[in-house]
Design an enzyme around this catalytic site. Structure first.
Site, PDB file in Angstrom:
ATOM      1  N   ARG A 129      26.962  28.062  48.689  1.00 30.82           N
ATOM      2  CA  ARG A 129      28.387  28.221  48.365  1.00 30.82           C
ATOM      3  C   ARG A 129      29.254  27.526  49.420  1.00 30.82           C
ATOM      4  O   ARG A 129      30.303  26.971  49.102  1.00 30.82           O
ATOM      5  CB  ARG A 129      28.752  29.711  48.273  1.00 30.82           C
ATOM      6  CG  ARG A 129      30.222  29.925  47.949  1.00 30.82           C
ATOM      7  CD  ARG A 129      30.540  31.362  47.628  1.00 30.82           C
ATOM      8  NE  ARG A 129      30.521  32.203  48.822  1.00 30.82           N
ATOM      9  CZ  ARG A 129      30.694  33.516  48.814  1.00 30.82           C
ATOM     10  NH1 ARG A 129      30.882  34.150  47.663  1.00 30.82           N
ATOM     11  NH2 ARG A 129      30.673  34.213  49.926  1.00 30.82           N
ATOM     12  N   ARG A 135      34.082  28.243  52.452  1.00 30.48           N
ATOM     13  CA  ARG A 135      34.620  29.494  53.002  1.00 30.48           C
ATOM     14  C   ARG A 135      34.261  29.607  54.469  1.00 30.48           C
ATOM     15  O   ARG A 135      33.108  29.387  54.848  1.00 30.48           O
ATOM     16  CB  ARG A 135      34.031  30.675  52.222  1.00 30.48           C
ATOM     17  CG  ARG A 135      35.072  31.471  51.476  1.00 30.48           C
ATOM     18  CD  ARG A 135      34.432  32.507  50.607  1.00 30.48           C
ATOM     19  NE  ARG A 135      33.958  33.684  51.347  1.00 30.48           N
ATOM     20  CZ  ARG A 135      33.552  34.799  50.765  1.00 30.48           C
ATOM     21  NH1 ARG A 135      33.563  34.899  49.457  1.00 30.48           N
ATOM     22  NH2 ARG A 135      33.129  35.814  51.491  1.00 30.48           N
TER      23      ARG A 135
HETATM   24  P1  B4P Z   1      28.715  37.162  45.904  1.00 30.06           P
HETATM   25  O1  B4P Z   1      27.695  38.094  46.410  1.00 30.06           O
HETATM   26  O2  B4P Z   1      29.319  37.460  44.599  1.00 30.06           O
HETATM   27  O3  B4P Z   1      29.736  37.030  47.134  1.00 30.06           O
HETATM   28  P2  B4P Z   1      31.033  37.846  47.471  1.00 30.06           P
HETATM   29  O4  B4P Z   1      31.509  38.672  46.337  1.00 30.06           O
HETATM   30  O5  B4P Z   1      31.965  36.834  48.007  1.00 30.06           O
HETATM   31  O6  B4P Z   1      30.635  38.939  48.531  1.00 30.06           O
HETATM   32  P3  B4P Z   1      30.800  39.007  50.080  1.00 30.06           P
HETATM   33  O7  B4P Z   1      30.239  40.333  50.497  1.00 30.06           O
HETATM   34  O8  B4P Z   1      30.175  37.795  50.647  1.00 30.06           O
HETATM   35  O9  B4P Z   1      32.346  38.886  50.435  1.00 30.06           O
HETATM   36  P4  B4P Z   1      33.633  39.808  50.220  1.00 30.06           P
HETATM   37  O10 B4P Z   1      34.611  38.947  49.535  1.00 30.06           O
HETATM   38  O11 B4P Z   1      33.337  41.120  49.592  1.00 30.06           O
HETATM   39  O12 B4P Z   1      28.175  35.691  45.671  1.00 30.06           O
HETATM   40  C1  B4P Z   1      27.638  34.897  46.668  1.00 30.06           C
HETATM   41  C2  B4P Z   1      27.127  33.571  46.120  1.00 30.06           C
HETATM   42  O13 B4P Z   1      25.902  33.784  45.413  1.00 30.06           O
HETATM   43  C3  B4P Z   1      28.028  32.849  45.137  1.00 30.06           C
HETATM   44  O14 B4P Z   1      28.096  31.500  45.500  1.00 30.06           O
HETATM   45  C4  B4P Z   1      27.365  32.995  43.791  1.00 30.06           C
HETATM   46  O15 B4P Z   1      27.551  31.869  42.961  1.00 30.06           O
HETATM   47  C5  B4P Z   1      25.907  33.133  44.144  1.00 30.06           C
HETATM   48  N1  B4P Z   1      25.184  33.970  43.211  1.00 30.06           N
HETATM   49  C6  B4P Z   1      25.590  35.172  42.729  1.00 30.06           C
HETATM   50  N2  B4P Z   1      24.659  35.678  41.881  1.00 30.06           N
HETATM   51  C7  B4P Z   1      23.615  34.758  41.853  1.00 30.06           C
HETATM   52  C8  B4P Z   1      22.354  34.710  41.165  1.00 30.06           C
HETATM   53  N3  B4P Z   1      21.938  35.696  40.340  1.00 30.06           N
HETATM   54  N4  B4P Z   1      21.564  33.642  41.378  1.00 30.06           N
HETATM   55  C9  B4P Z   1      21.970  32.629  42.193  1.00 30.06           C
HETATM   56  N5  B4P Z   1      23.149  32.624  42.859  1.00 30.06           N
HETATM   57  C10 B4P Z   1      23.970  33.682  42.697  1.00 30.06           C
HETATM   58  O16 B4P Z   1      34.112  40.106  51.727  1.00 30.06           O
HETATM   59  C11 B4P Z   1      34.517  39.092  52.613  1.00 30.06           C
HETATM   60  C12 B4P Z   1      35.059  39.708  53.919  1.00 30.06           C
HETATM   61  O17 B4P Z   1      36.262  40.496  53.654  1.00 30.06           O
HETATM   62  C13 B4P Z   1      34.152  40.690  54.669  1.00 30.06           C
HETATM   63  O18 B4P Z   1      33.230  40.031  55.511  1.00 30.06           O
HETATM   64  C14 B4P Z   1      35.194  41.529  55.470  1.00 30.06           C
HETATM   65  O19 B4P Z   1      35.623  40.829  56.614  1.00 30.06           O
HETATM   66  C15 B4P Z   1      36.356  41.647  54.500  1.00 30.06           C
HETATM   67  N6  B4P Z   1      36.326  42.867  53.668  1.00 30.06           N
HETATM   68  C16 B4P Z   1      36.159  42.894  52.311  1.00 30.06           C
HETATM   69  N7  B4P Z   1      36.185  44.178  51.878  1.00 30.06           N
HETATM   70  C17 B4P Z   1      36.370  44.968  52.971  1.00 30.06           C
HETATM   71  C18 B4P Z   1      36.455  46.375  53.183  1.00 30.06           C
HETATM   72  N8  B4P Z   1      36.354  47.247  52.153  1.00 30.06           N
HETATM   73  N9  B4P Z   1      36.633  46.847  54.447  1.00 30.06           N
HETATM   74  C19 B4P Z   1      36.748  46.011  55.477  1.00 30.06           C
HETATM   75  N10 B4P Z   1      36.656  44.661  55.368  1.00 30.06           N
HETATM   76  C20 B4P Z   1      36.461  44.139  54.126  1.00 30.06           C
END
Ligand code: B4P
Length: 193
Positions: A129, A135
């Site tokens: 990604r 990112r």
């Molecule tokens: P995803 O796993 O969907 O990634 P994400 O939603 O961005 O989760 P992440 O935990 O990384 O970040 P978040 O925004 O929650 O996908 C990852 C990749 O895998 C993609 O490229 C996708 O295409 C690929 N993929 C998915 N399924 C697949 C499959 N079956 N096969 C192959 N590829 C696949 O959080 C970001 C930051 O925000 C955190 O680090 C923190 O700093 C903050 N944050 C968010 N929520 C918070 C909270 N509640 N409290 C405190 N901080 C928080």
């Protein structure tokens, strides 16, 4: 249909990918704290300026900031009949806050779903990604740190919901469509988890 769901899983497990699909299928909003933070960083808002120092290094944003944001978001009309929370709660204190938000509205959570995935697989996905989206928290060092934070802060939440009989676990490895169908099945039959 009233469906109040929480989606858990390590970074890269597919939460964001699946949340949008599941929410569309159920006719409820997908609410991603990570997406809200990124939109605010991009827009240069005061909230964005506050959170960037945390998100860029893969640390959790302080609960005081995140909890207030989620409380406001869940009070919006589109969440009245259900929601899918993606990335919240992320520690045990946030579980308590979500309980309080729902209790204040006379509501309760229906199900927490944990998407499971091997760390090596999720690191590979996130590095892929990074090439596409750039990112700033998708570098290998930051991804490894996010995985550590998940293990220490977020994984214990699964036990909290399991103790309440509210946890379903879904294998996040495999084709995106196949994972979606597993999730739909888990939501239809929570006791299967
Ligand atoms: P995803 O796993 O969907 O990634 P994400 O939603 O961005 O989760 P992440 O935990 O990384 O970040 P978040 O925004 O929650 O996908 C990852 C990749 O895998 C993609 O490229 C996708 O295409 C690929 N993929 C998915 N399924 C697949 C499959 N079956 N096969 C192959 N590829 C696949 O959080 C970001 C930051 O925000 C955190 O680090 C923190 O700093 C903050 N944050 C968010 N929520 C918070 C909270 N509640 N409290 C405190 N901080 C928080």
């Amino acid at each position: 249909m009233s469906t109040r769901l929480v989606l858990l899983g390590p970074p890269g497990a597919g939460k964001g990918t699946q949340a949008v699909r599941i929410a569309e299928r159920l006719g409820i909003p997908a609410i991603s704290t990570g997406d809200i933070f990124r939109a605010n960083i991009k827009g240069g808002t005061p909230l964005g300026k506050t959170v960037q120092e945390y998100t860029s290094r893969g640390a959790l944003v302080p609960d005081s900031v995140t909890n207030e944001m989620v409380r406001d978001r869940l009070a919006q009309d589109d969440a009245a009949d259900g929601f899918l929370l993606d990335g919240y709660p992320r520690n045990v204190a946030q579980v308590g806050e979500l309980d309080a938000i729902l209790a204040d509205a006379g509501l309760s959570l229906d199900l927490a779903i944990e998407i499971t995935a091997d760390p090596d697989v999720v690191v590979a996905r996130l590095l892929k990604r990074a090439e596409i989206e750039g990112r700033e928290d998708d570098t290998e060092d930051v991804v490894r740190h996010r995985l550590d934070v998940y293990a220490q802060e977020t994984a214990p939440i699964a036990h909290v919901y399991a103790d309440r009989g509210l946890l379903a676990q879904v294998d996040g490895i495999g084709d995106v469509d196949a994972v979606t169908e597993r999730l739909v099945a888990a939501i239809g039959a929570p006791s299967a988890g």
